[in-house]
Scaffold this active site. Structure first.
Site, PDB file in Angstrom:
ATOM      1  N   GLY A  69     -16.421   7.331 -25.471  1.00  0.00           N
ATOM      2  CA  GLY A  69     -16.049   7.370 -27.007  1.00  0.00           C
ATOM      3  C   GLY A  69     -15.360   8.686 -27.723  1.00  0.00           C
ATOM      4  O   GLY A  69     -14.741   8.542 -28.427  1.00  0.00           O
ATOM      5  N   ASP A  71     -12.666  10.110 -25.945  1.00  0.00           N
ATOM      6  CA  ASP A  71     -11.292  10.165 -25.618  1.00  0.00           C
ATOM      7  C   ASP A  71     -11.256   8.481 -25.368  1.00  0.00           C
ATOM      8  O   ASP A  71     -11.001   8.290 -24.043  1.00  0.00           O
ATOM      9  CB  ASP A  71     -10.924  11.145 -24.775  1.00  0.00           C
ATOM     10  CG  ASP A  71      -9.349  11.194 -24.286  1.00  0.00           C
ATOM     11  OD1 ASP A  71      -8.622  10.612 -24.966  1.00  0.00           O
ATOM     12  OD2 ASP A  71      -8.915  11.890 -23.662  1.00  0.00           O
ATOM     13  N   ASN A 117     -22.026   6.680 -36.154  1.00  0.00           N
ATOM     14  CA  ASN A 117     -20.516   6.040 -36.115  1.00  0.00           C
ATOM     15  C   ASN A 117     -20.793   4.600 -36.021  1.00  0.00           C
ATOM     16  O   ASN A 117     -21.857   4.046 -35.457  1.00  0.00           O
ATOM     17  CB  ASN A 117     -19.898   6.636 -34.957  1.00  0.00           C
ATOM     18  CG  ASN A 117     -20.233   5.864 -33.748  1.00  0.00           C
ATOM     19  OD1 ASN A 117     -19.406   4.840 -33.427  1.00  0.00           O
ATOM     20  ND2 ASN A 117     -20.857   6.233 -32.949  1.00  0.00           N
ATOM     21  N   PHE A 121     -14.923   0.206 -31.463  1.00  0.00           N
ATOM     22  CA  PHE A 121     -14.035  -0.142 -30.225  1.00  0.00           C
ATOM     23  C   PHE A 121     -12.770   0.041 -30.813  1.00  0.00           C
ATOM     24  O   PHE A 121     -11.911  -0.769 -30.439  1.00  0.00           O
ATOM     25  CB  PHE A 121     -14.449  -1.495 -29.512  1.00  0.00           C
ATOM     26  CG  PHE A 121     -15.651  -1.334 -28.496  1.00  0.00           C
ATOM     27  CD1 PHE A 121     -15.847  -0.169 -28.053  1.00  0.00           C
ATOM     28  CD2 PHE A 121     -16.213  -2.397 -28.390  1.00  0.00           C
ATOM     29  CE1 PHE A 121     -17.394  -0.310 -27.281  1.00  0.00           C
ATOM     30  CE2 PHE A 121     -17.461  -2.609 -27.555  1.00  0.00           C
ATOM     31  CZ  PHE A 121     -17.752  -1.316 -27.092  1.00  0.00           C
ATOM     32  N   SER A 186     -23.005  -0.983 -27.311  1.00  0.00           N
ATOM     33  CA  SER A 186     -22.967  -0.323 -28.616  1.00  0.00           C
ATOM     34  C   SER A 186     -23.153  -1.383 -29.808  1.00  0.00           C
ATOM     35  O   SER A 186     -23.199  -2.463 -29.753  1.00  0.00           O
ATOM     36  CB  SER A 186     -21.172  -0.624 -28.450  1.00  0.00           C
ATOM     37  OG  SER A 186     -20.697  -0.181 -29.968  1.00  0.00           O
ATOM     38  N   ASN A 188     -22.019  -1.533 -32.851  1.00  0.00           N
ATOM     39  CA  ASN A 188     -20.844  -1.751 -33.604  1.00  0.00           C
ATOM     40  C   ASN A 188     -19.947  -2.931 -33.436  1.00  0.00           C
ATOM     41  O   ASN A 188     -19.056  -3.248 -34.018  1.00  0.00           O
ATOM     42  CB  ASN A 188     -20.152  -0.431 -33.660  1.00  0.00           C
ATOM     43  CG  ASN A 188     -20.840   0.771 -34.119  1.00  0.00           C
ATOM     44  OD1 ASN A 188     -21.779   0.878 -34.890  1.00  0.00           O
ATOM     45  ND2 ASN A 188     -20.818   1.813 -33.325  1.00  0.00           N
ATOM     46  N   THR A 189     -20.064  -3.660 -32.358  1.00  0.00           N
ATOM     47  CA  THR A 189     -19.425  -4.888 -32.039  1.00  0.00           C
ATOM     48  C   THR A 189     -20.502  -5.971 -32.308  1.00  0.00           C
ATOM     49  O   THR A 189     -21.458  -6.001 -31.606  1.00  0.00           O
ATOM     50  CB  THR A 189     -18.837  -4.806 -30.691  1.00  0.00           C
ATOM     51  OG1 THR A 189     -17.817  -3.953 -30.770  1.00  0.00           O
ATOM     52  CG2 THR A 189     -18.189  -6.226 -30.467  1.00  0.00           C
ATOM     53  N   LYS A 245     -24.448   0.592 -19.133  1.00  0.00           N
ATOM     54  CA  LYS A 245     -24.967   1.454 -20.163  1.00  0.00           C
ATOM     55  C   LYS A 245     -25.733   0.644 -21.080  1.00  0.00           C
ATOM     56  O   LYS A 245     -25.467  -0.440 -21.663  1.00  0.00           O
ATOM     57  CB  LYS A 245     -23.920   1.970 -20.741  1.00  0.00           C
ATOM     58  CG  LYS A 245     -24.225   3.102 -21.917  1.00  0.00           C
ATOM     59  CD  LYS A 245     -23.066   4.038 -22.230  1.00  0.00           C
ATOM     60  CE  LYS A 245     -23.361   5.095 -23.400  1.00  0.00           C
ATOM     61  NZ  LYS A 245     -22.123   5.879 -23.658  1.00  0.00           N
ATOM     62  N   ASN A 274     -27.158   4.822 -24.800  1.00  0.00           N
ATOM     63  CA  ASN A 274     -25.901   4.656 -25.894  1.00  0.00           C
ATOM     64  C   ASN A 274     -26.690   5.126 -27.166  1.00  0.00           C
ATOM     65  O   ASN A 274     -27.690   5.723 -27.178  1.00  0.00           O
ATOM     66  CB  ASN A 274     -25.806   3.160 -26.148  1.00  0.00           C
ATOM     67  CG  ASN A 274     -24.120   3.032 -26.614  1.00  0.00           C
ATOM     68  OD1 ASN A 274     -23.840   3.641 -27.488  1.00  0.00           O
ATOM     69  ND2 ASN A 274     -23.219   2.228 -26.019  1.00  0.00           N
ATOM     70  N   THR A 275     -26.061   5.059 -28.377  1.00  0.00           N
ATOM     71  CA  THR A 275     -26.420   5.412 -29.561  1.00  0.00           C
ATOM     72  C   THR A 275     -27.730   4.537 -30.015  1.00  0.00           C
ATOM     73  O   THR A 275     -27.670   3.349 -29.649  1.00  0.00           O
ATOM     74  CB  THR A 275     -25.388   5.553 -30.753  1.00  0.00           C
ATOM     75  OG1 THR A 275     -24.983   4.255 -30.857  1.00  0.00           O
ATOM     76  CG2 THR A 275     -24.299   6.406 -30.503  1.00  0.00           C
ATOM     77  N   THR A 350     -22.058  14.422 -28.781  1.00  0.00           N
ATOM     78  CA  THR A 350     -22.470  15.186 -30.248  1.00  0.00           C
ATOM     79  C   THR A 350     -22.517  16.712 -29.941  1.00  0.00           C
ATOM     80  O   THR A 350     -22.328  17.533 -30.937  1.00  0.00           O
ATOM     81  CB  THR A 350     -23.583  14.649 -30.809  1.00  0.00           C
ATOM     82  OG1 THR A 350     -23.363  13.137 -30.834  1.00  0.00           O
ATOM     83  CG2 THR A 350     -24.027  14.953 -32.127  1.00  0.00           C
TER      84      THR A 350
END
Ligand SMILES: Cc1cc2nc3c(=O)[nH]c(=O)nc-3n(C[C@H](O)[C@H](O)[C@H](O)COP(=O)(O)O)c2cc1C
Length: 388
Positions: A69, A71, A117, A121, A186, A188-189, A245, A274-275, A350
């Site tokens: 995440g 780079d 965040n 993606f 993740s 966020n998807t 992951k 992950n988060t 972080t």
């Protein structure tokens, strides 16, 4: 953490929007990565001592890696080595190029040393990333440490087509990395985390291992040419290590179901974690406001739960399946906690934001000290000593 970063640099950076400063930092690191002398100067300040780890048939100069995440576009590949990292995980990358969720989508909870965040993606797509990696490889600046890639699902691909979506990215990126991480965690998807379900994940891993087998045979037999010179491949004839992951929000039962796939699908390891979608209790109005944002939480508040997940995975597999521990690592103490809970390698994201560019060197040096103080001969002997 250096006085200079804490008192001068961080307040200046934190006065700007977090994604804006992230992008500017990557621009600077990308530029530095192209300047041999400056990159060497960076390495002379921040380079970490050797603390080698052998894993997946690869040599890691030290066990501290860059988490996925940071780079996503492979913008600064050589700079991470100069900042002391022993490996990097680039991406997440999806088959389709994506712009991600609307901004703002990255928030600081500074009092808790956390981030939220919901990037979603944002990435140049597998083919775009492959071209960037090939371009880095063509310079003399490709890092000596292992490079991993984090694979996600394209937002537009329906869940039923997820296996093919991951497999397409894997096929294109296969020659460009030393190991791959299947990101089904993740938040966020939409619905991505449903792919942590045993049946869905099994289908994805089966598709990836099929590609893996095919490409390793093609490479061995010399037909079908990978996009980069054979000499540049670290292990051109072997299948690539594939890890999964996981989210910190999974129950132990759900984690155990994933572990059942490890043998049949030849998993090389797990990345935990992950988060999280959970939020800590707080009465601080500023934190309350940040914590009301949708997305995944990383940093300090994640540390304990991700260590618990590492410990559970280690116990269940009796240490047979390597684990990369990630979540709330800010220094050597946190890294040691993950290692003794069962992680063979660790990563941070972080912690780098809050502790600055000296974080990796400090962590590796601290781990060396811990090792010297213990009666252990090597870091691998420390793995899981606090797990059982
Ligand atoms: C802005 C941001 C973007 C991230 N993007 C990804 C990603 O694309 N793929 C992934 O697997 N993890 C991603 N992560 C999660 C991190 O790799 C890591 O697992 C998590 O942040 C916990 O580690 P930390 O507490 O050291 O940050 C992202 C984290 C942040 C803060």
């Amino acid at each position: 953490m250096s006085w200079f970063y804490r008192k001068l640099v961080r307040p200046a950076l934190f006065s700007l929007d977090s994604e804006e400063i992230h992008n500017r930092t990557l621009d600077v690191l990308g530029w530095l990565g192209r300047q041999g002398v400056l990159c060497e100067a960076l390495a002379s300040f921040y380079g970490a001592p050797e603390l080698p780890v052998e894993l997946f048939g690869l040599t890691f100069p030290n066990p501290v890696g860059l988490a996925a995440g940071m780079d996503k576009q492979a913008a600064a590949v050589p700079a991470w080595e100069a900042l002391g990292f022993g490996f990097i995980e680039l991406g997440g990358v999806t088959w389709q190029p994506q712009s991600g969720n609307p901004a703002p989508r990255m928030f600081r909870a500074a009092a808790d040393e956390a981030l939220i965040n919901r990037m979603g993606f944002n990435n140049p797509g597998a083919e775009g990333l492959a071209a960037t990696l090939a371009a880095w490889r063509a310079t003399s600046r490709w890092p000596r440490h292992p490079v991993g890639l984090n694979l996600g699902k394209s937002k537009d691909a329906p869940l039923e087509a997820a296996a093919e979506d991951y497999a397409r990215s894997f096929r294109v990126l296969w020659p460009h990395a030393d190991f791959f991480v299947v990101n089904v965690s993740s938040p966020n998807t939409p619905n991505l985390r449903q792919l942590q379900d045993r049946v869905a994940l099994d289908e994805i891993l089966a598709a990836l291992q099929e590609v893996n087998r095919h490409l390793s045979v093609v490479n061995r037999e010399g037909s079908g040419v990978p996009a980069i010179p054979r000499s540049a491949l670290r292990a051109p004839h072997s299948a690539k290590p594939i890890l999964v992951k996981v989210a910190p929000d999974l129950s132990f039962e759900a984690l155990d179901e994933i572990l059942e796939l490890a043998g049949p699908r030849q998993l090389a390891g797990m990345v935990a974690t992950n988060t999280t979608i959970t939020r800590p209790e707080t009465n601080d109005p500023d934190l309350k406001r940040v914590y009301s944002e949708a997305g995944g939480l990383s940093g300090r508040p994640l540390r304990a739960r991700s260590t618990e997940v590492v410990r559970h995975l280690y116990r269940q597999t009796k240490g047979a399946l390597p684990i990369i521990g990630v979540g709330g690592i800010f220094g050597a103490e946190d890294a040691w906690e993950k290692i003794t809970a069962g992680a063979s390698l660790v990563q941070l994201y972080t912690g780098l934001v809050y502790r600055g560019p000296g974080a990796v060197k400090e962590t590796v040096k601290g781990l060396q000290r811990r090792l010297e103080e213990s009666s252990l001969g090597s870091l691998s002997e420390a793995v899981g000593t606090d797990a059982m």
